[in-house]
Write a protein that holds these residues in place. Structure first.
Motif, PDB file in Angstrom:
ATOM      1  N   LEU A  61      -4.797  -5.561  10.527  1.00 28.11           N
ATOM      2  CA  LEU A  61      -5.783  -5.103   9.587  1.00 28.11           C
ATOM      3  C   LEU A  61      -6.270  -3.650   9.808  1.00 28.11           C
ATOM      4  CD1 LEU A  61      -7.522  -8.197   8.062  1.00 28.11           C
ATOM      5  CD2 LEU A  61      -5.302  -7.302   7.296  1.00 28.11           C
ATOM      6  N   ILE A  87     -11.254  -1.951   3.116  1.00 28.86           N
ATOM      7  CA  ILE A  87      -9.827  -2.287   3.105  1.00 28.86           C
ATOM      8  C   ILE A  87     -10.055  -3.407   1.870  1.00 28.86           C
ATOM      9  CG2 ILE A  87     -10.283  -4.537   4.664  1.00 28.86           C
ATOM     10  CD1 ILE A  87      -7.558  -4.135   5.645  1.00 28.86           C
ATOM     11  N   SER A  88      -8.943  -3.161   1.178  1.00 30.70           N
ATOM     12  CA  SER A  88      -8.926  -4.039  -0.133  1.00 30.70           C
ATOM     13  C   SER A  88      -8.122  -5.032   0.034  1.00 30.70           C
ATOM     14  CB  SER A  88      -8.283  -3.089  -1.110  1.00 30.70           C
ATOM     15  OG  SER A  88      -6.692  -2.856  -0.936  1.00 30.70           O
ATOM     16  N   GLU A  90      -5.701  -6.075  -1.738  1.00 26.55           N
ATOM     17  CA  GLU A  90      -4.331  -5.719  -1.815  1.00 26.55           C
ATOM     18  C   GLU A  90      -3.536  -5.237  -0.445  1.00 26.55           C
ATOM     19  OE1 GLU A  90      -6.299  -4.544  -4.031  1.00 26.55           O
ATOM     20  OE2 GLU A  90      -5.965  -5.681  -5.338  1.00 26.55           O
ATOM     21  N   GLN A  91      -4.449  -4.327   0.210  1.00 29.25           N
ATOM     22  CA  GLN A  91      -3.808  -3.937   1.724  1.00 29.25           C
ATOM     23  C   GLN A  91      -3.789  -5.244   2.597  1.00 29.25           C
ATOM     24  OE1 GLN A  91      -7.279  -1.129   1.887  1.00 29.25           O
ATOM     25  NE2 GLN A  91      -5.797   0.210   2.776  1.00 29.25           N
ATOM     26  N   GLN A  94      -0.664  -7.114   1.766  1.00 30.54           N
ATOM     27  CA  GLN A  94       0.332  -6.571   2.484  1.00 30.54           C
ATOM     28  C   GLN A  94       0.723  -6.678   3.889  1.00 30.54           C
ATOM     29  OE1 GLN A  94       3.402  -4.601   0.904  1.00 30.54           O
ATOM     30  NE2 GLN A  94       2.318  -5.624  -0.826  1.00 30.54           N
ATOM     31  N   LEU A  95      -0.652  -6.495   4.757  1.00 32.51           N
ATOM     32  CA  LEU A  95      -0.529  -6.604   5.887  1.00 32.51           C
ATOM     33  C   LEU A  95      -0.360  -7.760   6.762  1.00 32.51           C
ATOM     34  CD1 LEU A  95      -3.612  -3.922   6.568  1.00 32.51           C
ATOM     35  CD2 LEU A  95      -1.006  -3.617   7.071  1.00 32.51           C
TER      36      LEU A  95
END
Length: 98
Positions: A61, A87-88, A90-91, A94-95
């Protein structure tokens, strides 16, 4: 749409994880019982799997390890962690894609 294993909280983002210690490599393997399933290379002794999980999440992350904290499940395969910082959700999704 937000996945079932991720929840926005007033202080950060909570993750519901199902951890499988003693695996060949540390990686996200999919979903298990409403949790994100992560296989961990470390054994489940002397807190090694928990330490590896925090270090691995921090690296994946790209956030400092001190911004990740256990809410519950230190001695269980089912763990709840909270992440805070820039950090969102959504991030994170994705990660941590399997």
């Amino acid at each position: 749409m937000t996945p079932i294993w991720l929840k926005q909280t007033p202080t950060g983002i909570a993750l519901n994880l199902h951890c499988q210690p003693g695996a060949k490599q540390t990686k996200v393997v999919g979903l298990h019982d409403g949790c994100l399933k992560i296989s961990l290379q470390a054994p489940a002794i002397e807190n090694k799997a928990n330490e590896l999980l925090l270090a691995w999440l921090s690296k994946q992350l790209k956030i400092p390890q001190k911004q990740i904290q256990f809410i519950s499940g230190q001695n269980s395969r089912k763990k709840r962690l909270e992440i805070w910082g820039p950090i969102s959700p959504e991030q994170i999704i994705q990660l941590l894609k399997p």
